[in-house]
Motif scaffolding. Structure first.
Motif, PDB file in Angstrom:
ATOM      1  N   ASN A  72       1.035  -1.155  -0.065  1.00  0.00           N
ATOM      2  CA  ASN A  72       0.188   0.060  -0.006  1.00  0.00           C
ATOM      3  C   ASN A  72       0.804   1.369   0.037  1.00  0.00           C
ATOM      4  O   ASN A  72      -0.176   2.530  -1.171  1.00  0.00           O
ATOM      5  N   GLY A  73       2.523   1.021   0.792  1.00  0.00           N
ATOM      6  CA  GLY A  73       3.078   2.438   0.872  1.00  0.00           C
ATOM      7  C   GLY A  73       3.613   2.205  -0.453  1.00  0.00           C
ATOM      8  O   GLY A  73       3.383   3.495  -1.061  1.00  0.00           O
ATOM      9  N   LEU A  74       4.187   1.640  -1.364  1.00  0.00           N
ATOM     10  CA  LEU A  74       4.622   1.641  -2.419  1.00  0.00           C
ATOM     11  C   LEU A  74       3.868   1.714  -3.880  1.00  0.00           C
ATOM     12  O   LEU A  74       3.818   2.855  -4.203  1.00  0.00           O
ATOM     13  N   PHE A  75       2.727   1.578  -3.576  1.00  0.00           N
ATOM     14  CA  PHE A  75       1.316   2.185  -4.391  1.00  0.00           C
ATOM     15  C   PHE A  75       1.403   3.298  -4.124  1.00  0.00           C
ATOM     16  O   PHE A  75       0.988   4.299  -5.252  1.00  0.00           O
ATOM     17  N   ALA A  76       1.363   3.985  -3.276  1.00  0.00           N
ATOM     18  CA  ALA A  76       1.025   6.021  -2.691  1.00  0.00           C
ATOM     19  C   ALA A  76       2.177   6.684  -2.656  1.00  0.00           C
ATOM     20  O   ALA A  76       1.855   7.207  -3.916  1.00  0.00           O
ATOM     21  N   ARG A  77       3.148   5.456  -2.555  1.00  0.00           N
ATOM     22  CA  ARG A  77       4.146   6.872  -3.416  1.00  0.00           C
ATOM     23  C   ARG A  77       4.990   6.401  -4.975  1.00  0.00           C
ATOM     24  O   ARG A  77       5.612   8.099  -5.323  1.00  0.00           O
ATOM     25  N   HIS A  78       4.653   5.477  -5.416  1.00  0.00           N
ATOM     26  CA  HIS A  78       5.158   5.449  -6.502  1.00  0.00           C
ATOM     27  C   HIS A  78       3.747   5.672  -7.707  1.00  0.00           C
ATOM     28  O   HIS A  78       4.264   6.069  -9.246  1.00  0.00           O
ATOM     29  N   LYS A  79       2.779   4.985  -7.805  1.00  0.00           N
ATOM     30  CA  LYS A  79       1.519   5.103  -8.448  1.00  0.00           C
ATOM     31  C   LYS A  79       2.040   4.989  -9.436  1.00  0.00           C
ATOM     32  O   LYS A  79       1.923   4.856 -10.475  1.00  0.00           O
ATOM     33  N   ALA A 116      -4.031  -3.112  -2.482  1.00  0.00           N
ATOM     34  CA  ALA A 116      -2.932  -1.079  -2.493  1.00  0.00           C
ATOM     35  C   ALA A 116      -3.421  -1.284  -4.051  1.00  0.00           C
ATOM     36  O   ALA A 116      -3.754   0.046  -4.439  1.00  0.00           O
ATOM     37  N   ALA A 117      -3.438  -2.309  -4.976  1.00  0.00           N
ATOM     38  CA  ALA A 117      -4.397  -1.525  -6.347  1.00  0.00           C
ATOM     39  C   ALA A 117      -5.942  -1.112  -6.148  1.00  0.00           C
ATOM     40  O   ALA A 117      -5.775   0.199  -7.033  1.00  0.00           O
ATOM     41  N   ARG A 118      -6.239  -2.305  -5.277  1.00  0.00           N
ATOM     42  CA  ARG A 118      -8.319  -1.201  -5.347  1.00  0.00           C
ATOM     43  C   ARG A 118      -7.941  -0.236  -4.515  1.00  0.00           C
ATOM     44  O   ARG A 118      -8.458   1.299  -5.057  1.00  0.00           O
ATOM     45  N   ALA A 119      -6.762   0.423  -3.661  1.00  0.00           N
ATOM     46  CA  ALA A 119      -6.537   2.508  -3.776  1.00  0.00           C
ATOM     47  C   ALA A 119      -5.824   2.964  -4.769  1.00  0.00           C
ATOM     48  O   ALA A 119      -6.618   4.714  -4.319  1.00  0.00           O
ATOM     49  N   TYR A 120      -4.873   1.937  -5.343  1.00  0.00           N
ATOM     50  CA  TYR A 120      -4.543   3.389  -6.174  1.00  0.00           C
ATOM     51  C   TYR A 120      -4.538   2.304  -7.433  1.00  0.00           C
ATOM     52  O   TYR A 120      -3.507   1.351  -8.396  1.00  0.00           O
TER      53      TYR A 120
END
Length: 341
Positions: A72-79, A116-120
């Protein structure tokens, strides 16, 4: 520059895929736990090559995909524009000895990825499955549109479960998702628990090899660089939910979600005896064979129908087993000339 997040980046397939993506100009975020299921040094060497060749384009992240908040953190940071999920506990036989590691790594790890993919949401989510998902099916070559309900190992069951999990997220949240079913991947930098590695090591050391089902086995051996080229080509083949639920014949696209499963195989079922002969030719040594009964969880044959892959990408894996095995043996001799197996 587009960003691809690859889980399992220090693994056999992940290494080759990241290498290809970096060569083609993608920014790659590579996630790997560097677990000790097999040689950590081998995984570290793979990552070192990616860091050297990729320069600033490769960002290694060490951690378990099943750990809450990592992805989740990686998705948020790197999109990431694309996400390719290869991280998994592999191996049919080890799943009999240690099934919990498959539950945690494969099912919980995939759940964390889907959350994580659902959030980003990425442009395309691609997840690795396995030909073992076909289980007890005997109609060959295997087609993606066939039912696959009778898995023969817990490993296969976890991978088939991830297909269903990903389908539900694709349906509920509109996540475009492609599942790959891989067929007996082999080649340089392969895993030490795989037959080609074990056979080559034993033959070069003058030791016998264990040949299961008395050699009456067939596999659709797929060379690793062919496999990763197919994955890269599928990045931009983004599934779309079909209008009115109508799906073309031969397509595994879901009638209710932007979700598809695709075989990636060489479209050829090669006898195990021919595979062993290729190793003998490449090493110049005759194998001593210890013939044994089939192991629990194994299937006697696999064979991919790769027509859908060709239809979607225009590409078909093409490396002959003799050529691919020779490439592996050359790598093995080069790598272990300076290392201890």
């Amino acid at each position: 520059m587009q960003t691809v997040l690859v889980t399992g980046s220090a693994g056999f397939i992940g290494f080759h895929l990241c290498r290809l993506l970096l060569q083609q100009g993608y920014q790659v975020v590579g996630v790997d736990a560097l677990t000790n299921y097999y040689s950590v040094a081998l995984k570290q060497d793979r990552h070192a090559i990616l860091a050297k060749e990729g320069q600033e384009g490769f960002l290694p992240v060490i951690g378990k995909v099943e750990d809450p908040q990592l992805l989740n953190g990686l998705f948020a940071r790197h999109k990431p524009d694309y996400v390719i999920h290869l991280a998994a506990q592999a191996g049919v036989r080890y799943s009999i000895e240690n099934p919990r590691s498959y539950l945690e790594g494969n099912i919980i790890g995939t759940f964390e990825l889907l959350e994580a993919a659902r959030a980003y949401p990425p442009r395309h989510l691609l997840l690795a499955s396995t030909s073992s998902a076909y289980g007890a099916n005997t109609t060959m070559p295997y087609q993606e549109t066939e039912r696959a309900d009778h898995q023969m190992s817990f490993y296969a069951a976890t991978k088939k479960s991830t297909e269903s999990m990903a389908h539900s997220y694709a349906h509920l949240y509109g996540l475009p998702t492609t599942m790959f079913r891989f067929f007996t991947v082999y080649g340089p930098w392969g895993r030490p628990d795989m037959a080609l590695f074990k056979f080559t090591k034993a033959i070069l050391e003058g030791k016998p090899i264990d040949v299961y089902n008395h050699g009456d086995m067939k596999r659709d051996f797929t060379y690793v660089t062919d496999l990763v080229e197919a994955i890269q080509l599928l990045l931009d083949v983004v599934p779309q939910r079909p209008e009115n639920g109508v799906v073309e014949d031969g397509d595994s696209l879901s009638p209710v979600a932007p979700w598809r499963v695709v075989n990636i195989g060489n479209s050829d079922s090669v006898p195990l005896t021919s595979f062993i002969t290729a190793i003998e030719v490449a090493t110049g040594i005759k194998a001593q064979q210890n013939l044994m009964p089939i192991q629990a969880g194994d299937v006697p044959a696999t064979w991919a129908d790769a027509a859908l892959l060709r239809r979607l990408t225009g590409y078909a894996p093409k490396t002959d087993v003799t050529e691919g095995v020779a490439q592996f043996v050359d790598w093995y001799r080069s790598y272990y000339g300076d290392h201890s197996p």
